[in-house]
Design an enzyme around this catalytic site. Sequence first.
Site, PDB file in Angstrom:
ATOM      1  N   SER A 236       0.845  -1.199   0.000  1.00  7.81           N
ATOM      2  CA  SER A 236       0.000   0.000   0.000  1.00  7.81           C
ATOM      3  C   SER A 236       0.882   1.252   0.000  1.00  7.81           C
ATOM      4  CB  SER A 236      -0.955  -0.048   1.194  1.00  7.81           C
ATOM      5  OG  SER A 236      -2.013   0.855   1.049  1.00  7.81           O
ATOM      6  N   ASP A 454      -8.688  -4.506  -6.030  1.00 11.50           N
ATOM      7  CA  ASP A 454      -8.185  -3.746  -4.887  1.00 11.50           C
ATOM      8  C   ASP A 454      -8.989  -2.458  -4.704  1.00 11.50           C
ATOM      9  OD1 ASP A 454      -6.568  -2.134  -3.089  1.00 11.50           O
ATOM     10  OD2 ASP A 454      -4.944  -3.522  -3.523  1.00 11.50           O
ATOM     11  N   HIS A 484      -7.486  -5.892  -0.639  1.00 13.20           N
ATOM     12  CA  HIS A 484      -6.338  -4.989  -0.693  1.00 13.20           C
ATOM     13  C   HIS A 484      -5.053  -5.791  -0.606  1.00 13.20           C
ATOM     14  CE1 HIS A 484      -4.245  -1.287  -0.536  1.00 13.20           C
ATOM     15  NE2 HIS A 484      -4.060  -1.228   0.766  1.00 13.20           N
TER      16      HIS A 484
END
Length: 515
Positions: A236, A454, A484
């Site tokens: 991320s 995602d 995610h």
Amino acid sequence: MLRFVRWAAAVAAGLLVAGCGGGSSGGGGDEGKTRSDQPSPSSAASAALPSSLTSQKLDWGRCKATSDSAAPGDEWRCATLKVPLDWAKPGGKTIGLALIRAQASGGSGKRIGSLLFNFGGPGGSGVSMMPYYATTVSTLRERYDLVSWDPRGVGASEGIRCRSDKDMRSAESVDATPDTAAEETAYFQDAAAFGKGCATAAGELIAHVSTTDTARDMDLMRQVLGDTKMHYFGISYGTELGGVYAHLFPKKVGRLILDAVVDPAADSVGHAKNQAQGFQRALDDYLKSTGQDPQQGSQKIVDLLKKLDTEPLTTSSGRKLTQTLAVTGIVLPLYSQDSWPTLTSALRAAEDGDGSELLSLADQYNERDTSGHYGTTAHSQRVISCLDDKQRPTLAQTKRLLPEFEKISPVFGDFLGWDTAGWCHDWPVAGEYDTPEVGAPGAAPILLVGNTGDPATPYEGARRMADELGKGVGVELTWKGEGHGAYGRGSDCVDSAVNGYLLDGTVPKDGKVCS
């Protein structure tokens, strides 16, 4: 006030919903050119580092429990690394960064070195998260020391807390999508108060917690750990950090894996639009899985949120489920397909007049425990991102953007649109850049993993990161999945590609797709 990219969501959203607890002597020689829109001092450091930093010996000892997490098992050791407060003055004042490490277990070949992890945020504690994630990467531990840290301004590394738990509770009543002049005033007053609280709590540190600062910390960490190359696993926001590191130190890049890739070409408004698209896409997939038409299902949720705007729901705790808390509760289960049934149950209960389940999900996302104590991720996240982001949209600019956001996502667009104006409103320090510089010509191949489902970092970001890194550097791997991130989520294709790259140096073909 909320932002949807969060460290806990990056790795452990499913765990949360399920209720689990659980060297060289200088850095200047390998740096790329700094961007003209990146001001000094944070991005300028060119002086050689003093030996007091590069030759420091880490005193690894038993890790202690913190206010937010229990002490990890015996295999984990913790230490403190000294880094310059101001990288433009490497011989000046230092701060301490908290590190955690489990040494390579052996069993499948020669030790490669240290593998650093950043789990996202910004603002997530690597010291707290690394032991929880160790099972997922147990294969990698056979040949790597697993290492993570609390970046500057986070957790045990001069962690910043901008307001008290009492003030956090009071802020829950602020409408994140104001409909009247009075609500707009309250919204921006709350944003300004948060910034002032951060400035008071952080002092001079508030100007030295940027992603660029942390990337430089990483290279000092590499040297002190005794690694000639940087081996890194970023998730991320950690992918943006990895890209910035590669730009600054392209010749030090070893094996870098970036999973759930942030779009480096998007500014703060573009990033919010990306998230509006990503979360709506994930919500549509969820609705399809329940047999609903996405458009009709979304409208049903919009109707619920509109009702909550004026009539918050009661809950078993006696607190009220507001519109803003409901959106937060809907967001959390979208980070993991395993949590979709939880969302079904929470929405059904809310439609029947009970907001307890959505409130519980929102509390998990906001790191609020049953005693009303909040974690600090939201504080650190805002301090770091507002030092990074130069954009400061005005109220008028935001209002012009809202129709576009609402068109992208009828459920999440309004919230993310308003967030562009409120997040860094009246912030005490200027932002560094519109978009991060990640170009890394000459670096070794970097593996980028994008997940088509995602919600927080839409998969298009992986291709853009590959383009920005440069020809022959960024290698894209796509997984047609949900949630995610991709590694450790059940795809043998993804896991074997990542393991082969990190353990054997085998670079997959650019554009490989795992279905």
